[in-house]
Design a protein around this motif. Structure first.
Motif, PDB file in Angstrom:
ATOM      1  N   ARG A 107       0.849  -1.182   0.000  1.00  0.00           N
ATOM      2  CA  ARG A 107       0.000   0.000   0.000  1.00  0.00           C
ATOM      3  C   ARG A 107       0.884   1.230   0.000  1.00  0.00           C
ATOM      4  O   ARG A 107       1.699   1.423   0.904  1.00  0.00           O
ATOM      5  CB  ARG A 107      -0.914   0.011   1.220  1.00  0.00           C
ATOM      6  N   GLU A 108       0.734   2.080  -1.006  1.00  0.00           N
ATOM      7  CA  GLU A 108       1.580   3.262  -1.132  1.00  0.00           C
ATOM      8  C   GLU A 108       0.906   4.504  -0.569  1.00  0.00           C
ATOM      9  O   GLU A 108       1.574   5.425  -0.098  1.00  0.00           O
ATOM     10  CB  GLU A 108       1.946   3.485  -2.604  1.00  0.00           C
ATOM     11  N   SER A 109      -0.410   4.582  -0.633  1.00  0.00           N
ATOM     12  CA  SER A 109      -1.158   5.725  -0.118  1.00  0.00           C
ATOM     13  C   SER A 109      -2.573   5.261   0.160  1.00  0.00           C
ATOM     14  O   SER A 109      -2.894   4.073   0.055  1.00  0.00           O
ATOM     15  CB  SER A 109      -1.154   6.874  -1.139  1.00  0.00           C
ATOM     16  N   ASP A 110      -3.441   6.204   0.513  1.00  0.00           N
ATOM     17  CA  ASP A 110      -4.821   5.835   0.816  1.00  0.00           C
ATOM     18  C   ASP A 110      -5.544   5.250  -0.386  1.00  0.00           C
ATOM     19  O   ASP A 110      -6.505   4.485  -0.222  1.00  0.00           O
ATOM     20  CB  ASP A 110      -5.601   7.054   1.309  1.00  0.00           C
ATOM     21  N   ASP A 111      -5.105   5.615  -1.591  1.00  0.00           N
ATOM     22  CA  ASP A 111      -5.887   5.227  -2.768  1.00  0.00           C
ATOM     23  C   ASP A 111      -5.120   4.444  -3.819  1.00  0.00           C
ATOM     24  O   ASP A 111      -5.642   4.190  -4.899  1.00  0.00           O
ATOM     25  CB  ASP A 111      -6.524   6.463  -3.416  1.00  0.00           C
ATOM     26  N   ARG A 112      -3.897   4.025  -3.530  1.00  0.00           N
ATOM     27  CA  ARG A 112      -3.187   3.253  -4.541  1.00  0.00           C
ATOM     28  C   ARG A 112      -2.201   2.274  -3.929  1.00  0.00           C
ATOM     29  O   ARG A 112      -1.762   2.433  -2.788  1.00  0.00           O
ATOM     30  CB  ARG A 112      -2.485   4.164  -5.541  1.00  0.00           C
ATOM     31  N   VAL A 113      -1.859   1.262  -4.715  1.00  0.00           N
ATOM     32  CA  VAL A 113      -0.884   0.252  -4.316  1.00  0.00           C
ATOM     33  C   VAL A 113       0.186   0.147  -5.402  1.00  0.00           C
ATOM     34  O   VAL A 113      -0.030   0.541  -6.547  1.00  0.00           O
ATOM     35  CB  VAL A 113      -1.545  -1.124  -4.100  1.00  0.00           C
ATOM     36  N   ARG A 114       1.342  -0.387  -5.007  1.00  0.00           N
ATOM     37  CA  ARG A 114       2.458  -0.521  -5.948  1.00  0.00           C
ATOM     38  C   ARG A 114       2.980  -1.952  -5.922  1.00  0.00           C
ATOM     39  O   ARG A 114       3.149  -2.546  -4.863  1.00  0.00           O
ATOM     40  CB  ARG A 114       3.591   0.444  -5.595  1.00  0.00           C
ATOM     41  N   MET A 115       3.229  -2.501  -7.118  1.00  0.00           N
ATOM     42  CA  MET A 115       3.839  -3.827  -7.215  1.00  0.00           C
ATOM     43  C   MET A 115       5.321  -3.714  -6.875  1.00  0.00           C
ATOM     44  O   MET A 115       6.082  -3.078  -7.587  1.00  0.00           O
ATOM     45  CB  MET A 115       3.678  -4.393  -8.622  1.00  0.00           C
ATOM     46  N   LEU A 116       5.699  -4.330  -5.780  1.00  0.00           N
ATOM     47  CA  LEU A 116       7.089  -4.246  -5.332  1.00  0.00           C
ATOM     48  C   LEU A 116       7.939  -5.343  -5.950  1.00  0.00           C
ATOM     49  O   LEU A 116       9.133  -5.159  -6.190  1.00  0.00           O
ATOM     50  CB  LEU A 116       7.139  -4.338  -3.803  1.00  0.00           C
ATOM     51  N   MET A 117       7.346  -6.502  -6.208  1.00  0.00           N
ATOM     52  CA  MET A 117       8.106  -7.624  -6.754  1.00  0.00           C
ATOM     53  C   MET A 117       7.197  -8.511  -7.591  1.00  0.00           C
ATOM     54  O   MET A 117       6.038  -8.728  -7.243  1.00  0.00           O
ATOM     55  CB  MET A 117       8.726  -8.451  -5.625  1.00  0.00           C
ATOM     56  N   ILE A 118       7.743  -9.013  -8.696  1.00  0.00           N
ATOM     57  CA  ILE A 118       7.067  -9.968  -9.556  1.00  0.00           C
ATOM     58  C   ILE A 118       7.949 -11.205  -9.679  1.00  0.00           C
ATOM     59  O   ILE A 118       9.151 -11.089  -9.924  1.00  0.00           O
ATOM     60  CB  ILE A 118       6.823  -9.392 -10.973  1.00  0.00           C
ATOM     61  N   VAL A 119       7.368 -12.376  -9.496  1.00  0.00           N
ATOM     62  CA  VAL A 119       8.100 -13.627  -9.709  1.00  0.00           C
ATOM     63  C   VAL A 119       7.333 -14.435 -10.747  1.00  0.00           C
ATOM     64  O   VAL A 119       6.182 -14.813 -10.519  1.00  0.00           O
ATOM     65  CB  VAL A 119       8.262 -14.434  -8.403  1.00  0.00           C
ATOM     66  N   GLU A 120       7.971 -14.681 -11.876  1.00  0.00           N
ATOM     67  CA  GLU A 120       7.317 -15.398 -12.964  1.00  0.00           C
ATOM     68  C   GLU A 120       7.655 -16.886 -12.901  1.00  0.00           C
ATOM     69  O   GLU A 120       8.756 -17.264 -12.482  1.00  0.00           O
ATOM     70  CB  GLU A 120       7.757 -14.810 -14.313  1.00  0.00           C
ATOM     71  N   PRO A 121       6.719 -17.743 -13.293  1.00  0.00           N
ATOM     72  CA  PRO A 121       6.976 -19.195 -13.242  1.00  0.00           C
ATOM     73  C   PRO A 121       8.076 -19.596 -14.213  1.00  0.00           C
ATOM     74  O   PRO A 121       8.194 -19.034 -15.300  1.00  0.00           O
ATOM     75  CB  PRO A 121       5.622 -19.802 -13.643  1.00  0.00           C
ATOM     76  N   ARG A 122       8.860 -20.575 -13.805  1.00  0.00           N
ATOM     77  CA  ARG A 122      10.012 -20.978 -14.618  1.00  0.00           C
ATOM     78  C   ARG A 122       9.678 -22.059 -15.635  1.00  0.00           C
ATOM     79  O   ARG A 122      10.390 -22.223 -16.619  1.00  0.00           O
ATOM     80  CB  ARG A 122      11.129 -21.477 -13.684  1.00  0.00           C
ATOM     81  N   ARG A 123       8.567 -22.768 -15.425  1.00  0.00           N
ATOM     82  CA  ARG A 123       8.287 -23.904 -16.303  1.00  0.00           C
ATOM     83  C   ARG A 123       6.928 -23.824 -16.998  1.00  0.00           C
ATOM     84  O   ARG A 123       6.551 -24.743 -17.711  1.00  0.00           O
ATOM     85  CB  ARG A 123       8.384 -25.215 -15.513  1.00  0.00           C
ATOM     86  N   ALA A 124       6.207 -22.748 -16.811  1.00  0.00           N
ATOM     87  CA  ALA A 124       4.885 -22.620 -17.432  1.00  0.00           C
ATOM     88  C   ALA A 124       5.012 -22.329 -18.924  1.00  0.00           C
ATOM     89  O   ALA A 124       5.916 -21.591 -19.348  1.00  0.00           O
ATOM     90  CB  ALA A 124       4.085 -21.520 -16.758  1.00  0.00           C
TER      91      ALA A 124
END
Length: 225
Positions: A107-124
Motif C-alpha cells: 500500500r503506497e497511499s490511501d488510494d493506490r498500491v504498488r507492485m514491489l516484486m514480480i516472480v514469474e513461473p520458470r516452467r509454465a
C-alpha cells in the motif's frame, strides 16, 4: 498526483511530481509536456529538471526527452529490502506450486498500491507478465482488495472487499489486465500493508488457490516477525 497543502514545500512537491510523472512515462517526456502536466511555467520546470539531473534522478537523451535516471536505483535499493529478501523464496515456492505469476504488492497511499516484486513461473508454457513498480488503484484488483479487506468495514465499500474479509483472500476478474484472474491475501502484520497473490489465466478451483495464497501470506508474515 497528490495536492500540496500549507505544511508542504511546493518546490519539493513539484520535483517529486515530476519523478512520479516520469515513472508513468518510461519513454520520456519533453520539458513542455512536464511543465503542462505539473502545472508550472516552462522556466520553473527547467530548473526543477536541472536539479534532478544534478542528483542523477533524471536524464535527457539526444532528442532532449527526459526520463528517470540511474540515481533512483541507489535510492530505491534499501526500500523494503528485508521484505523483498524474505518474500522472494516464498513467492518462488508459490509460483512453482501453481505455474502462475506471483506478486508482492504494498500500500503506497490511501488510494493506490504498488507492485514491489514480480516472480514469474520458470516452467509454465505461458504466464502473465507485469512491470515491477506498477501502480494501481487500491480498489481495483485482488491485491488492493485484499489490503482493504484487512481493515474494518467502511460505508460504501465494494462487495468484493466484504467477501474477501469473510474468505480470507480476494479475487478479481480482469480488473488490472483483461481476462486475468487475480487472487491475493494480505500479509499479517506487515508494514506497510502488504499482500501477495497470483495472476492466472484460469482458476478451476479458486477456493483451493485462495487458501494456498492465504497460507503463504501467513507464512511470510511469520517470517517478518
Amino acid at each position: 498526483m497528490s495536492a500540496v497543502d500549507s505544511g508542504m514545500s511546493k518546490t519539493l512537491h513539484n520535483g517529486l511530481q515530476i519523478l512520479e510523472l516520469l515513472a508513468d512515462h518510461p519513454r520520456g517526456l519533453t520539458l513542455t509536456e512536464i511543465a503542462e502536466a505539473v502545472g508550472v511555467h516552462r522556466t520553473v520546470a527547467h530548473r526543477l529538471v536541472r536539479t534532478l539531473e544534478a542528483h542523477h534522478l533524471c536524464r535527457r537523451d539526444r532528442f532532449k526527452r527526459i526520463s528517470l535516471g540511474a540515481g533512483l536505483v541507489r535510492l530505491a535499493e534499501p526500500v523494503e529490502q528485508d521484505l523483498r529478501t524474505l518474500a522472494r523464496p516464498v513467492l518462488e515456492e508459490l509460483t512453482d506450486a501453481t505455474g502462475a505469476t506471483a506478486h508482492l504488492v504494498v500500500r503506497e497511499s490511501d488510494d493506490r498500491v504498488r507492485m514491489l516484486m514480480i516472480v514469474e513461473p520458470r516452467r509454465a508454457r505461458m504466464h502473465v507478465a507485469f512491470r515491477p513498480g506498477q501502480v494501481d488503484p487500491i480498489d481495483r484488483g485482488s491485491a488492493g482488495l485484499a489490503i482493504l479487506a484487512a481493515r474494518p468495514p467502511v460505508p460504501g465499500e465494494r462487495e468484493e472487499v466484504a467477501l474477501a474479509r469473510r474468505r480470507g483472500f480476494a479475487v478479481s476478474y480482469g480488473e488490472i489486465a483483461a481476462s486475468i484472474i487475480g487472487i491475493s491475501a494480505v500479509v499479517p502484520g506487515a508494514n506497510p500493508q502488504t499482500s501477495i497473490g497470483l495472476s492466472l489465466f484460469e482458476a478451476p478451483d479458486e477456493d483451493a488457490v485462495g487458501r494456498l495464497v492465504a497460507d503463504t501470506a501467513t507464512r511470510l508474515g511469520t517470517l517478518l516477525h
